[in-house]
Design an enzyme around this catalytic site. Structure first.
Site, short mmCIF file in Angstrom:
data_model
loop_
_atom_site.label_atom_id
_atom_site.label_comp_id
_atom_site.label_asym_id
_atom_site.label_seq_id
_atom_site.Cartn_x
_atom_site.Cartn_y
_atom_site.Cartn_z
N ARG A 91 0.92 -1.30 0.20
CA ARG A 91 -0.15 -0.11 -0.01
C ARG A 91 0.78 1.32 -0.17
O ARG A 91 0.45 2.33 0.05
CB ARG A 91 -0.64 0.19 1.41
CG ARG A 91 -2.46 -0.38 1.05
CD ARG A 91 -2.95 -0.45 2.44
NE ARG A 91 -4.24 -0.36 2.51
CZ ARG A 91 -5.18 -0.88 2.70
NH1 ARG A 91 -4.78 -2.15 2.72
NH2 ARG A 91 -6.34 -0.50 2.80
N ARG A 129 -21.41 -2.13 3.62
CA ARG A 129 -21.07 -3.42 3.90
C ARG A 129 -21.24 -3.89 5.22
O ARG A 129 -21.43 -3.34 6.01
CB ARG A 129 -19.48 -3.32 3.60
CG ARG A 129 -18.81 -4.62 3.90
CD ARG A 129 -17.27 -4.77 3.63
NE ARG A 129 -16.73 -3.62 4.36
CZ ARG A 129 -15.27 -3.44 3.89
NH1 ARG A 129 -14.72 -3.86 2.95
NH2 ARG A 129 -14.87 -2.26 4.35
N ARG A 162 -18.22 -2.93 9.78
CA ARG A 162 -16.76 -2.77 10.55
C ARG A 162 -16.78 -1.20 10.85
O ARG A 162 -17.38 -0.33 10.22
CB ARG A 162 -15.82 -2.79 9.25
CG ARG A 162 -14.87 -3.98 9.14
CD ARG A 162 -14.21 -4.25 7.86
NE ARG A 162 -13.29 -3.20 7.54
CZ ARG A 162 -12.47 -3.34 6.09
NH1 ARG A 162 -12.63 -4.43 5.54
NH2 ARG A 162 -11.63 -2.28 5.97
N ARG A 173 -10.18 7.28 4.55
CA ARG A 173 -9.54 6.14 3.79
C ARG A 173 -9.27 6.36 2.48
O ARG A 173 -8.35 5.96 1.74
CB ARG A 173 -10.10 4.90 3.96
CG ARG A 173 -10.07 4.20 5.68
CD ARG A 173 -11.38 3.27 5.84
NE ARG A 173 -11.36 2.03 5.00
CZ ARG A 173 -12.19 1.36 4.78
NH1 ARG A 173 -13.43 1.61 5.42
NH2 ARG A 173 -12.23 0.27 4.14
P1 AP5 Z 1 -15.10 -5.55 -0.38
O1 AP5 Z 1 -14.88 -6.74 -1.34
O2 AP5 Z 1 -15.16 -5.89 1.09
O3 AP5 Z 1 -13.94 -4.33 -0.97
P2 AP5 Z 1 -12.36 -4.59 -0.33
O4 AP5 Z 1 -11.54 -3.81 -1.71
O5 AP5 Z 1 -11.80 -5.49 0.23
O6 AP5 Z 1 -12.47 -3.15 0.53
P3 AP5 Z 1 -11.64 -2.94 2.05
O7 AP5 Z 1 -12.48 -1.88 2.64
O8 AP5 Z 1 -11.66 -4.15 2.61
O9 AP5 Z 1 -10.16 -2.23 1.58
P4 AP5 Z 1 -9.40 -1.58 2.43
O10 AP5 Z 1 -8.34 -1.70 1.61
O11 AP5 Z 1 -9.83 -0.27 2.57
O12 AP5 Z 1 -9.32 -2.56 3.81
P5 AP5 Z 1 -8.26 -3.39 4.50
O13 AP5 Z 1 -9.14 -4.35 5.37
O14 AP5 Z 1 -7.27 -3.95 3.72
O15 AP5 Z 1 -16.22 -5.14 -0.82
C1 AP5 Z 1 -16.65 -3.63 -0.38
C2 AP5 Z 1 -18.27 -3.93 -0.30
O16 AP5 Z 1 -18.75 -3.82 -1.75
C3 AP5 Z 1 -18.86 -5.10 0.04
O17 AP5 Z 1 -20.15 -5.03 0.75
C4 AP5 Z 1 -19.34 -5.95 -1.10
O18 AP5 Z 1 -20.39 -6.94 -0.94
C5 AP5 Z 1 -19.48 -4.99 -2.16
N1 AP5 Z 1 -19.00 -5.23 -3.50
C6 AP5 Z 1 -17.98 -6.11 -3.86
N2 AP5 Z 1 -17.87 -6.20 -5.12
C7 AP5 Z 1 -19.04 -5.69 -5.70
C8 AP5 Z 1 -19.48 -5.64 -7.03
N3 AP5 Z 1 -18.96 -5.84 -8.21
N4 AP5 Z 1 -20.49 -4.79 -7.05
C9 AP5 Z 1 -21.39 -4.45 -6.09
N5 AP5 Z 1 -20.94 -4.44 -4.91
C10 AP5 Z 1 -19.84 -5.23 -4.44
O19 AP5 Z 1 -7.38 -2.41 5.60
C11 AP5 Z 1 -8.14 -1.92 6.53
C12 AP5 Z 1 -7.14 -0.85 7.27
O20 AP5 Z 1 -6.09 -1.73 7.78
C13 AP5 Z 1 -6.54 0.16 6.66
O21 AP5 Z 1 -7.20 1.23 6.46
C14 AP5 Z 1 -5.04 0.39 7.37
O22 AP5 Z 1 -5.50 1.06 8.59
C15 AP5 Z 1 -4.76 -0.99 7.61
N6 AP5 Z 1 -4.00 -1.96 6.76
C16 AP5 Z 1 -4.22 -2.78 5.95
N7 AP5 Z 1 -3.14 -3.23 5.02
C17 AP5 Z 1 -2.27 -2.19 5.20
C18 AP5 Z 1 -0.91 -1.88 4.64
N8 AP5 Z 1 -0.57 -2.82 3.50
N9 AP5 Z 1 -0.33 -1.07 5.09
C19 AP5 Z 1 -0.68 -0.26 6.17
N10 AP5 Z 1 -2.08 -0.39 6.58
C20 AP5 Z 1 -2.67 -1.25 6.24
MG MG Z 2 -11.05 -6.10 2.33
#
Ligand code: AP5
Ligand code: MG
Length: 220
Positions: A91, A129, A162, A173
């Site tokens: 990221r 979500r 969440r 975000r």
């Molecule tokens: P979903 O599939 O859940 O989307 P996603 O891309 O996984 O979204 P996230 O919110 O999980 O991504 P993120 O990157 O912000 O969070 P993460 O957990 O990695 O889909 C979203 C919604 O849309 C769902 O309801 C689904 O049903 C719907 N949907 C999906 N596809 C669809 C379609 N085609 N049509 C209609 N609806 C659809 O990170 C969380 C936090 O952790 C970050 O903010 C940060 O603080 C930390 N973190 C994680 N990784 C790192 C890193 N590498 N470096 C630093 N901090 C990090």
């Molecule tokens: Mg995710």
């Protein structure tokens, strides 16, 4: 055979988790999500989880050194020997550089798939979500509504929102994504391993496109 690594890249709400779950089953590669790893640590009350909590709840990124230690520890486990599917990592440019070095040393084959979705759509996806407390399955109140209200279709567990899916944290975000993560697009384009997929269409169609890229076979 050399390991195979697929990076699912894209903004919050782009569908990384939804698609990674399916692709992981299809390709028989473990799904490694840094966000899920932090949430598991938080649920278990570990020091790592507590360290990540304030960053996550304010829409910021967890510091690189913390993420890298956790991620490299996870992918060193035996189930990742043949490869793995990354969701939410890397990221930042330093995270990408550290991963590049590790994968080059291992002579791994790497594909980066960018799920492209307009920002107006991302907000609605995130605030609607609902995630299963028990198995982590991802629903949406409108786009992937559960059969029984508040209950997971897969395991009947309780669905929850969440903490970082509130409208104000979502705005933060998305700003963090633009500032720190979007530049990776150029990094991977330059490396010649970036594939772009229109993520703004039904999840089944997105999955077909991903499968085609990952297997090199046209899917109908
Ligand atoms: P979903 O599939 O859940 O989307 P996603 O891309 O996984 O979204 P996230 O919110 O999980 O991504 P993120 O990157 O912000 O969070 P993460 O957990 O990695 O889909 C979203 C919604 O849309 C769902 O309801 C689904 O049903 C719907 N949907 C999906 N596809 C669809 C379609 N085609 N049509 C209609 N609806 C659809 O990170 C969380 C936090 O952790 C970050 O903010 C940060 O603080 C930390 N973190 C994680 N990784 C790192 C890193 N590498 N470096 C630093 N901090 C990090
Ligand atoms: Mg995710």
């Amino acid at each position: 055979m050399n390991a195979r690594v697929i990076i699912l890249f894209g903004a919050p709400g782009g569908g990384k988790g939804t698609q990674a779950t399916r692709l992981s089953a299809e390709l028989k590669l473990p799904h490694v999500s840094t966000g899920d790893l932090f949430r598991e640590n938080l649920a278990q009350g570990t020091a790592l989880g507590l360290r990540a909590k304030s960053f996550m709840e304010s829409g910021k990124l967890v510091p690189d050194d913390v993420v890298l230690d956790m991620l490299f520890d996870r992918v060193a486990r035996p189930d990742c020997k043949q490869g793995y599917l990354l969701d939410g990592f890397p990221r930042t440019l330093p995270q990408a550089a550290a991963l590049d070095a590790r994968l080059a040393a291992a002579k791994a084959s790497v594909q980066v798939i960018h799920l492209k979705v307009p920002e107006s759509v991302l907000v609605e996806r995130l605030v609607g979500r609902r995630t299963c407390k028990q198995c982590g399955n991802i629903h949406h109140v409108k786009f992937s509504a559960p059969k029984a209200a508040g209950r997971c279709d897969k395991c009947n567990g309780e669905l929850e929102q969440r903490r970082d899916d509130s409208p104000d944290v979502v705005t933060k975000r998305l700003a963090t994504y633009r500032a720190e993560t979007q530049p990776l697009e150029g990094h991977y384009k330059q490396a010649g391993i970036l594939h772009e997929v229109d993520g703004n269409r039904p999840a089944d169609e997105v999955f077909k496109a991903l499968k085609q890229i990952a297997t090199g076979v046209e899917v109908r």
